[in-house]
Design an enzyme around this catalytic site. Sequence first.
Site, short mmCIF file in Angstrom:
data_model
loop_
_atom_site.label_atom_id
_atom_site.label_comp_id
_atom_site.label_asym_id
_atom_site.label_seq_id
_atom_site.Cartn_x
_atom_site.Cartn_y
_atom_site.Cartn_z
CB CYS A 1 -0.35 -8.32 -5.46
SG CYS A 1 -1.86 -7.74 -4.65
CD GLN A 2 3.71 -3.57 -2.02
OE1 GLN A 2 4.43 -4.40 -2.56
NE2 GLN A 2 4.04 -3.02 -0.84
#
Lengths: 503, 503
Positions: A467-468
Amino acid sequence: VRTRHEAVSIDSQRKTVKIHNLDKNTFEDLSYDKLILSPGAAPVLPPIEGIHLPGVHTLRNLQDTDKLYALARSGIKRAVVAGGGFIGLEVAENFARLGLETTVIQRDRQVLGFLDADLANIVHREIRKAGVNLILGDSITGLAQSDLLTRSAQGALISGLAQGALISGLAQGAQGQLNLSLSSGKTLDAEMVVFGIGVHPEVVLAQTANIQLGTTGAILVDEHMRTSVPDIYAVGDAIEVRHLVSGAKAHIPLAGPANRQGRIAADHICGIGSRFGGVLGTAILRVFGKTAASTGLGLRALEKAGIPFESVTIHPANHAGYFPGAEGMTLRLYFDPASGKILGAQGVGGAGVDKRIDILSMAIRGGMTVDDLEAAELCYAPPYGSAKDPVNMLGFVGAGLRSGTQPQITNFRLGKSPDTSAIQLVDVRSPGEHANGHIPGSVSIPVDELRERLAELDPAKPVVAYCQVGMRGNVAVRILLQKGFRVQNLSGGYASWEQLFGG
Amino acid sequence: VRTRHEAVSIDSQRKTVKIHNLDKNTFEDLSYDKLILSPGAAPVLPPIEGIHLPGVHTLRNLQDTDKLYALARSGIKRAVVAGGGFIGLEVAENFARLGLETTVIQRDRQVLGFLDADLANIVHREIRKAGVNLILGDSITGLAQSDLLTRSAQGALISGLAQGALISGLAQGAQGQLNLSLSSGKTLDAEMVVFGIGVHPEVVLAQTANIQLGTTGAILVDEHMRTSVPDIYAVGDAIEVRHLVSGAKAHIPLAGPANRQGRIAADHICGIGSRFGGVLGTAILRVFGKTAASTGLGLRALEKAGIPFESVTIHPANHAGYFPGAEGMTLRLYFDPASGKILGAQGVGGAGVDKRIDILSMAIRGGMTVDDLEAAELCYAPPYGSAKDPVNMLGFVGAGLRSGTQPQITNFRLGKSPDTSAIQLVDVRSPGEHANGHIPGSVSIPVDELRERLAELDPAKPVVAYCQVGMRGNVAVRILLQKGFRVQNLSGGYASWEQLFGG
């Protein structure tokens, strides 16, 4: 206290030091009961053509600083700094703040060798954002005096000012122009060059007494700071120390340990048995608006030392996000997979990096583990931290990696172009985030849709989820583990991948 | 997630919880395999007359905050906060910043009971400097509604505005006026009173299942957060914990440990044997421009627990003094005289207090000693610290006290009016500093004259030397020790004496 006196040789049999009075040019022998050598370390100058030209400088002491400051304000336009370490970057920042066109040339592919490459990249961006010309993977191979006038002098000539003004301008400001040749074949012009490519221990005086040097070329001492010659001690940037994590001998010139060594030598001379254990290499630098800090060992040092390690990376804020003024940072922790003992930590970011590295330095010295970081009880009020401090978060993520509940892979191991014939790379962020930039070959399955879209994944093929920053990736990993997948979360997420491989 | 539902009772035999739907006023039984209680703690209200009047408030949750914020901005003029702990001081600061005439009433002689009296005094000065009326050693014994109009309403009346405007002003802003009686006999008027005098654990639901409470009245749990009833866990502000330094049972509601307890309960339910070790009580508060923080035990707690201790006090800057923006602080360290193990630390001052208390919290958790603080290797560059960080300085001073090379006495032990028939009190600062304020009965002998003026001192009579912060006092102690005197340095110097006894 004898200023303007130089100790030129030691007679350890007679226990005297020959002193040169630099003003009167006379010599004298001083006797000692105990002798402490604290000569420090001197800037390294490369053996290249033109290295002794006027306009080529180093920075060791206050006088050098005053000289560089005066030169930088004397009307010159362009400065080159060779070396992207502490000294080089501090000089470059000050030149840039004084308005000089500043270039930093660094032989390595990164500045600040104690940082991992991705964290160094954050520093590179900060340096370039400040307008400094940063040249990596290159070095100065020669310098030549140019007959060209400096730009300011040229400007004065072109604008038709009187000869007197031009000469005055040259005398005040123009240091002559240097032409620099680089190993890449490029050339550069500058009025001033500062070499900050490293230091070497000052051992000449010690060698007059046949004091033994260590493998690093620095003075060998025992844990009481005694050299190989009776009644002679040595401390500070001239000595060899033991690295507390690797156990290896090293030359690590740092102010804090140097001070400590002085106290220990004095203690021993006075009959107190204090011992110097070694050095963690805790270091910090402010680079324009960013802070870069490290303690213990980083990736290259761990690999070089052959020490087994795992790492986790997080991108926390320095304090509660809902309290105004939170600043971000990237923090990385290295630990021993078997024992969980902390081996090193580093961070780059805004406020609060120093605090976390100091806490982790203390944890290393205390022989503490990632579990201890989970349990660490740190100051929490919104202006200062979070109920789950970044140090706790490192512990949570690291303990999850160790226990197997949160399998992870680093950006370094994943690589720039992951082999998607061997792994399934799943971006669990939103489609919008994916569209704004993603790792090549990754498919977009937002974490909130993952349970419903499991059929899109091949249970026989390992998965890397990202994810980020790592939070949603961790949720995805937990879901997939429960469904029988072999899966790893990308530690630090897309942010860490982009720090390492992004533009 | 069921909002607007209240758990009203537990049947631990049937393993059900009775749930009250607050909107529909219906009841329902929910079954559980494992039950986790996390009811928190509620503000204490004293059993005094008028405590339930409108205008009397507490602060527990976001809704309370919103309500207090709206009231503070509704046109009222005067607010009283009962209690000088975290909640009380945070509310008072916000009221003062919103322009209210704010009074804090604290039953104890000091705010923030985790601080020693002298460090609390720094906070008192900061609170008063900000215009808050701080009343110590007093408490509210009763409240009564007043028929008087609020000042703003009186003002509106006097200025002859139309009746409609006055009524509108009252409706919007005036909460009615409260008359407060204090135990001192004083009275106060205010439109709003907030009680922040402490919290009590919420145990009513737990008691429906006959869950055992601890000696503190909070829910008793084991190291896996299990209550006395099978399959029921409890975490957070409702439970009793063990203090890691004293070993004593305590009720210490803090966000960080609460979070950790939640993880440990979840771990245990999932078959992972994580253990909760206890609480150090690390806490921090911003009070206007100052930071107050503490970890482990302070003076009163150590005395109460009967734990042998020594302490040292320093007044360092957060970073190198020659770098712009250095801010001062007062730091105190408590340690075990026999082992040197750290028992507690506290600090009040500007930037960097949080960092040092966090480092020291980590040191306590690691079982580290004052010697470890000497050797601590912390981030040093001028914007962040000093080559001798305040944490190292605590180690130096503490180790000197332990070894006997730096005998010291605290401001508490010296007292406000030292008995100069028993000791010789020597101010080793400059005559100018002495003239600007000194400890009663002290003679002025500047440290630089001490060797020449030894004859002024009686070798048979113990000496206490002091300077401003402790550095010159330490030099004086070393000189006098070598001359055969029995001598102690006042730890923290005149600054610490003045913090404790000054106006």
